[in-house]
Design a protein around this motif. Structure first.
Motif, PDB file in Angstrom:
ATOM      1  N   HIS A 190       2.803   1.638  14.918  1.00  0.00           N
ATOM      2  CA  HIS A 190       2.932   2.182  13.561  1.00  0.00           C
ATOM      3  C   HIS A 190       2.032   3.408  13.442  1.00  0.00           C
ATOM      4  CE1 HIS A 190       2.131   2.186   9.084  1.00  0.00           C
ATOM      5  NE2 HIS A 190       3.449   2.173   9.120  1.00  0.00           N
ATOM      6  N   LEU A 259     -11.308   2.414   5.487  1.00  0.00           N
ATOM      7  CA  LEU A 259     -10.140   3.081   4.918  1.00  0.00           C
ATOM      8  C   LEU A 259      -9.013   2.066   4.821  1.00  0.00           C
ATOM      9  CD1 LEU A 259      -9.097   6.127   4.202  1.00  0.00           C
ATOM     10  CD2 LEU A 259      -7.654   5.713   6.177  1.00  0.00           C
ATOM     11  N   ALA A 262      -1.323   2.309   3.431  1.00  0.00           N
ATOM     12  CA  ALA A 262       0.012   1.854   3.835  1.00  0.00           C
ATOM     13  C   ALA A 262       0.755   1.087   2.746  1.00  0.00           C
ATOM     14  CB  ALA A 262      -0.003   1.041   5.138  1.00  0.00           C
ATOM     15  N   PRO A 264       0.157  -0.324  -1.788  1.00  0.00           N
ATOM     16  CA  PRO A 264      -0.772  -0.263  -2.931  1.00  0.00           C
ATOM     17  C   PRO A 264      -1.873  -1.316  -2.844  1.00  0.00           C
ATOM     18  CG  PRO A 264       1.516  -0.428  -3.663  1.00  0.00           C
ATOM     19  CD  PRO A 264       1.521  -0.667  -2.192  1.00  0.00           C
ATOM     20  N   GLN A 285      -9.328   4.808  -0.055  1.00  0.00           N
ATOM     21  CA  GLN A 285      -7.898   4.553   0.108  1.00  0.00           C
ATOM     22  C   GLN A 285      -7.290   5.769   0.778  1.00  0.00           C
ATOM     23  OE1 GLN A 285      -4.613   2.887  -1.868  1.00  0.00           O
ATOM     24  NE2 GLN A 285      -5.851   2.385  -3.670  1.00  0.00           N
ATOM     25  N   GLY A 286      -6.311   5.543   1.619  1.00  0.00           N
ATOM     26  CA  GLY A 286      -5.580   6.653   2.212  1.00  0.00           C
ATOM     27  C   GLY A 286      -4.113   6.480   1.883  1.00  0.00           C
ATOM     28  N   GLY A 288      -0.276   8.027   2.952  1.00  0.00           N
ATOM     29  CA  GLY A 288       0.446   8.879   3.887  1.00  0.00           C
ATOM     30  C   GLY A 288       1.729   8.198   4.299  1.00  0.00           C
ATOM     31  N   THR A 290       4.824   8.015   7.823  1.00  0.00           N
ATOM     32  CA  THR A 290       5.158   8.390   9.192  1.00  0.00           C
ATOM     33  C   THR A 290       5.546   9.872   9.220  1.00  0.00           C
ATOM     34  OG1 THR A 290       6.012   6.149   9.416  1.00  0.00           O
ATOM     35  CG2 THR A 290       6.576   7.690  11.167  1.00  0.00           C
ATOM     36  N   SER A 294       1.014  10.362   9.286  1.00  0.00           N
ATOM     37  CA  SER A 294       0.136   9.356   8.687  1.00  0.00           C
ATOM     38  C   SER A 294      -0.675   9.872   7.507  1.00  0.00           C
ATOM     39  CB  SER A 294      -0.808   8.699   9.698  1.00  0.00           C
ATOM     40  OG  SER A 294      -1.899   9.530   9.975  1.00  0.00           O
ATOM     41  N   ASP A 371       8.084   8.486  -3.258  1.00  0.00           N
ATOM     42  CA  ASP A 371       7.037   7.785  -4.027  1.00  0.00           C
ATOM     43  C   ASP A 371       6.874   8.495  -5.366  1.00  0.00           C
ATOM     44  OD1 ASP A 371       6.265   5.888  -2.026  1.00  0.00           O
ATOM     45  OD2 ASP A 371       5.281   7.527  -0.953  1.00  0.00           O
ATOM     46  N   ARG A 386       7.535   3.121  -6.187  1.00  0.00           N
ATOM     47  CA  ARG A 386       8.222   3.607  -4.989  1.00  0.00           C
ATOM     48  C   ARG A 386       9.696   3.701  -5.363  1.00  0.00           C
ATOM     49  NH1 ARG A 386       7.715  -0.404  -1.094  1.00  0.00           N
ATOM     50  NH2 ARG A 386       5.484  -0.047  -1.030  1.00  0.00           N
ATOM     51  N   LYS A 388      12.055   5.038  -3.462  1.00  0.00           N
ATOM     52  CA  LYS A 388      12.952   4.906  -2.299  1.00  0.00           C
ATOM     53  C   LYS A 388      13.233   3.424  -2.057  1.00  0.00           C
ATOM     54  CE  LYS A 388       8.973   5.801   0.685  1.00  0.00           C
ATOM     55  NZ  LYS A 388       8.427   6.775   1.622  1.00  0.00           N
ATOM     56  N   LYS A 392       7.866  -2.750   1.701  1.00  0.00           N
ATOM     57  CA  LYS A 392       6.664  -2.778   2.549  1.00  0.00           C
ATOM     58  C   LYS A 392       6.124  -4.192   2.621  1.00  0.00           C
ATOM     59  CE  LYS A 392       5.222   0.995   4.307  1.00  0.00           C
ATOM     60  NZ  LYS A 392       4.074   1.712   4.895  1.00  0.00           N
ATOM     61  N   GLN A 397       7.111  -1.295   7.514  1.00  0.00           N
ATOM     62  CA  GLN A 397       8.384  -0.908   6.901  1.00  0.00           C
ATOM     63  C   GLN A 397       9.486  -1.936   7.130  1.00  0.00           C
ATOM     64  OE1 GLN A 397      10.113   2.839   7.479  1.00  0.00           O
ATOM     65  NE2 GLN A 397       8.258   3.990   6.982  1.00  0.00           N
TER      66      GLN A 397
HETATM   67  C1  4UU Z   1       0.557   2.972  -1.980  1.00  0.00           C
HETATM   68  O1  4UU Z   1       2.269   3.368   5.811  1.00  0.00           O
HETATM   69  C2  4UU Z   1       2.309   4.477   6.309  1.00  0.00           C
HETATM   70  C3  4UU Z   1       1.102   5.273   6.491  1.00  0.00           C
HETATM   71  C4  4UU Z   1      -0.103   4.798   6.039  1.00  0.00           C
HETATM   72  C5  4UU Z   1      -1.366   5.480   6.094  1.00  0.00           C
HETATM   73  C6  4UU Z   1      -1.509   6.694   6.605  1.00  0.00           C
HETATM   74  C7  4UU Z   1      -2.711   7.376   6.657  1.00  0.00           C
HETATM   75  C8  4UU Z   1      -2.459   4.936   5.600  1.00  0.00           C
HETATM   76  C9  4UU Z   1      -3.764   5.536   5.602  1.00  0.00           C
HETATM   77  C10 4UU Z   1      -3.861   6.839   6.169  1.00  0.00           C
HETATM   78  O2  4UU Z   1      -4.937   7.474   6.226  1.00  0.00           O
HETATM   79  O3  4UU Z   1       3.481   5.049   6.736  1.00  0.00           O
HETATM   80  P1  4UU Z   1       4.936   4.440   6.530  1.00  0.00           P
HETATM   81  O4  4UU Z   1       5.857   5.519   6.945  1.00  0.00           O
HETATM   82  O5  4UU Z   1       5.065   3.111   7.168  1.00  0.00           O
HETATM   83  O6  4UU Z   1       5.077   4.200   4.974  1.00  0.00           O
HETATM   84  C11 4UU Z   1       4.958   5.244   4.063  1.00  0.00           C
HETATM   85  C12 4UU Z   1       4.999   4.689   2.664  1.00  0.00           C
HETATM   86  C13 4UU Z   1       4.672   5.721   1.604  1.00  0.00           C
HETATM   87  O7  4UU Z   1       5.767   6.567   1.349  1.00  0.00           O
HETATM   88  C14 4UU Z   1       4.299   4.827   0.449  1.00  0.00           C
HETATM   89  O8  4UU Z   1       5.452   4.294  -0.172  1.00  0.00           O
HETATM   90  O9  4UU Z   1       4.001   3.667   2.476  1.00  0.00           O
HETATM   91  C15 4UU Z   1       3.541   3.684   1.138  1.00  0.00           C
HETATM   92  N1  4UU Z   1       2.095   3.925   1.123  1.00  0.00           N
HETATM   93  C16 4UU Z   1       1.307   3.641   0.076  1.00  0.00           C
HETATM   94  N2  4UU Z   1       1.583   3.147  -1.139  1.00  0.00           N
HETATM   95  C17 4UU Z   1       1.336   4.430   2.110  1.00  0.00           C
HETATM   96  N3  4UU Z   1       0.039   4.465   1.735  1.00  0.00           N
HETATM   97  C18 4UU Z   1      -0.017   3.979   0.466  1.00  0.00           C
HETATM   98  C19 4UU Z   1      -1.056   3.762  -0.481  1.00  0.00           C
HETATM   99  N4  4UU Z   1      -0.722   3.248  -1.691  1.00  0.00           N
HETATM  100  N5  4UU Z   1      -2.331   4.018  -0.203  1.00  0.00           N
END
Ligand code: 4UU
Length: 488
Positions: A190, A259, A262, A264, A285-286, A288, A290, A294, A371, A386, A388, A392, A397
């Motif tokens: 991931h 950190l 991924a 909420p 919190q981060g 991002g 894919t 990220s 989002d 969200r 889309k 999660k 995903q």
């Molecule tokens: C609410 O989950 C990720 C990436 C996570 C990530 C990346 C960099 C976490 C910390 C960091 O530093 O990627 P995907 O592609 O699996 O999922 C993306 C989706 C986003 O569009 C959003 O819907 O995951 C959700 N998401 C979050 N939602 C990701 N982070 C958050 C968050 N709060 N903090």
């Protein structure tokens, strides 16, 4: 690493741009294979090691790997998946449980990566440009089946730069006083585990501890027994750390930075960890995806009264825009809108999928995240919804379209829709609404088992409800919002 890279070129004849699939749990060989493949000019696609034939077949048919590196447990599914996709790839096996040997037709990892020469002169001649593809992780984006996300070297380098500019992460390391220790509990297949934990910390000289299978007990022991200083987690792990009565300040003894991202996270769950650590650590919190390699936003650096509900501010080079999803026009500052992102970390395109690329990128280069959120002064990005389809589960995903197409392939199903419903620990779980075919008999359990036999366990359907009607738009799109209102 160089031996592995040399073998790819000399023993297998791989050429720049050829795809290597990695289907491994977190282990020390993972980076050897990943960066060795890049060193050979190849492109890496990461495959979840708990995927089954059906899921492997989908990913293989899009990426057409020439080589897959894996463990014995995955071998059979890979062979079947490749056969379905009509792909001919060499399969390299890492382990030999009980000295049992490896299956006929497979290749031993040690022969490729350990025995043999490393031809540095040859490897140095392999050029890699910023626009060349490095990784193809998978994401379903805003709609449909999982798609390959084309991440090039520029994207990956920009992600490294974002992290290095996020003060505190490497501050002591930069002083040369301390070697950070980072447990890698998030899966490397991931994007978060691959880019943030693995690549981000290898390239700053940290010590990584690979954890192949997460368990609460093992994680707690690991925290206690090691001088862990940086932690990368997802909300279910944050909840566990905050709520588990056996987790105490002792576990956070050396942790100075956490950190979480991924999915909420509620501020109360972050606060519970801070309380246990006596507020000695920094919790961020981060946010991002894919498609953004990220990284996109993270909690502000130095503010009092951090709002832990918020995902903070844009990282280096990231522009956020909030738009009305109907018109594509920006909403007034501070108002909620769909989050669009433009940045050096944004993917160039979905791999070999022009239509999906067109649908998810604007002409001026913004990625439409799907989002919904707003920007609050002094707190930053607040994600409110969200919009889309994506579900999660534990931060991973699950594409409703994948489960829907599986359900529709069942002889007793006329139509199906899958939505995410809230779950206390996992965040969300899939729930299916199914219209059964007339004159057939099927139980909810049979359908659950049918799906479970074809997909990884975290995608399992928690509940099936039989319905007479699935609301759709005139163009046939499932009205998920309406279904969520009724069935969540
Ligand atoms: C609410 O989950 C990720 C990436 C996570 C990530 C990346 C960099 C976490 C910390 C960091 O530093 O990627 P995907 O592609 O699996 O999922 C993306 C989706 C986003 O569009 C959003 O819907 O995951 C959700 N998401 C979050 N939602 C990701 N982070 C958050 C968050 N709060 N903090």
């Amino acid at each position: 690493m160089a031996t592995f890279a040399t073998s790819l070129v000399k023993k297998f004849g791989l050429r720049p741009g050829d795809v290597v699939g990695i289907m491994l749990p977190n282990c020390p060989e993972f980076p050897v294979v990943a960066f060795g493949s890049l060193q050979a000019g190849c492109v890496v696609t990461t495959i979840n090691p708990i995927y089954k034939e059906f899921e492997i077949s989908h990913q293989a048919s899009i990426t057409e790997p020439k080589v897959i590196v894996t463990i014995q447990d995955c071998y059979e599914s890979i062979v079947k998946g490749l056969r379905n996709a009509k792909i001919n790839a060499k399969v390299i096996i890492l382990d030999e449980p009980n000295q049992s040997g490896i299956p006929d037709g497979a290749i031993r990892y040690s022969e490729i990566a350990e025995n043999g020469e490393a031809d540095y002169a040859m490897l140095e001649k392999i050029e890699r440009k910023e626009d060349d593809i490095a990784f193809i992780p998978f994401s379903s984006g805003t709609t449909g089946l999982p798609k390959g996300v084309e991440l090039n070297y520029r994207n990956v380098l920009a992600a490294m730069e974002c992290m290095q500019r996020d003060e505190n992460r490497y501050s002591e390391l930069a002083n040369g006083t301390f070697q950070d220790i980072v447990p890698c509990i998030l899966p490397f297949y991931h994007i978060y585990g691959l880019i943030v934990t693995l690549t981000g910390h290898l390239c700053t000289g940290c010590k990584l501890i690979t954890v192949p299978n997460f368990s609460a007990r093992l994680f707690m022991n690991l925290l206690k027994a090691n001088e862990v200083s940086l932690l990368y987690i997802v909300p279910p792990i944050a909840i566990l750390l905050g709520k588990h009565p056996e987790v105490t300040g002792e576990h956070f003894r050396n942790v100075r930075y956490i950190l979480c991202g991924a999915a909420p996270l509620a501020a109360t769950d972050a606060q519970a960890i801070l309380d246990k650590s006596n507020n000695r650590l920094q919790f961020k919190q981060g946010y991002g995806a894919t498609e953004t390699t990220s990284i996109a936003t993270t909690t502000f650096k130095n503010v009092d009264n951090v709002d832990y509900d918020a995902c903070g501010t844009a990282m280096a080079g990231v522009t956020l825009k909030f738009v009305d999803p109907q018109t594509g026009n920006p909403v007034p500052v501070g108002e909620p809108g769909e989050i669009y992102i433009k940045a050096p970390v944004v993917m160039k395109r979905y791999y070999k999928n022009e239509q999906a690329t067109r649908e998810s990128m604007t002409e001026d280069g913004f990625f439409k995240t799907g989002d919904f959120g707003r920007y609050k002064p002094d707190a930053g990005l607040i994600i409110t919804d969200r919009i889309k389809e994506l579900i999660k589960v534990k931060g991973l995903q699950v594409a409703p379209a994948e489960l829907e197409s599986l359900l529709r392939s069942h002889p007793a199903v006329a139509d199906a829709a899958v939505i995410g419903v809230p779950h206390d620990f996992y965040g969300e779980v899939p729930k299916a609404l199914v219209i059964p075919r007339r004159d057939t008999k099927v139980t909810t359990e049979e359908l659950q088992n049918f799906v479970a036999s074809k997909v990884a366990p975290f995608k399992r359907i928690e509940e099936v409800v039989f319905v007479d009607n699935i609301p759709k738009t005139s163009s046939g799109k499932i009205l998920r919002k309406d279904l969520k209102k009724i069935y969540s």
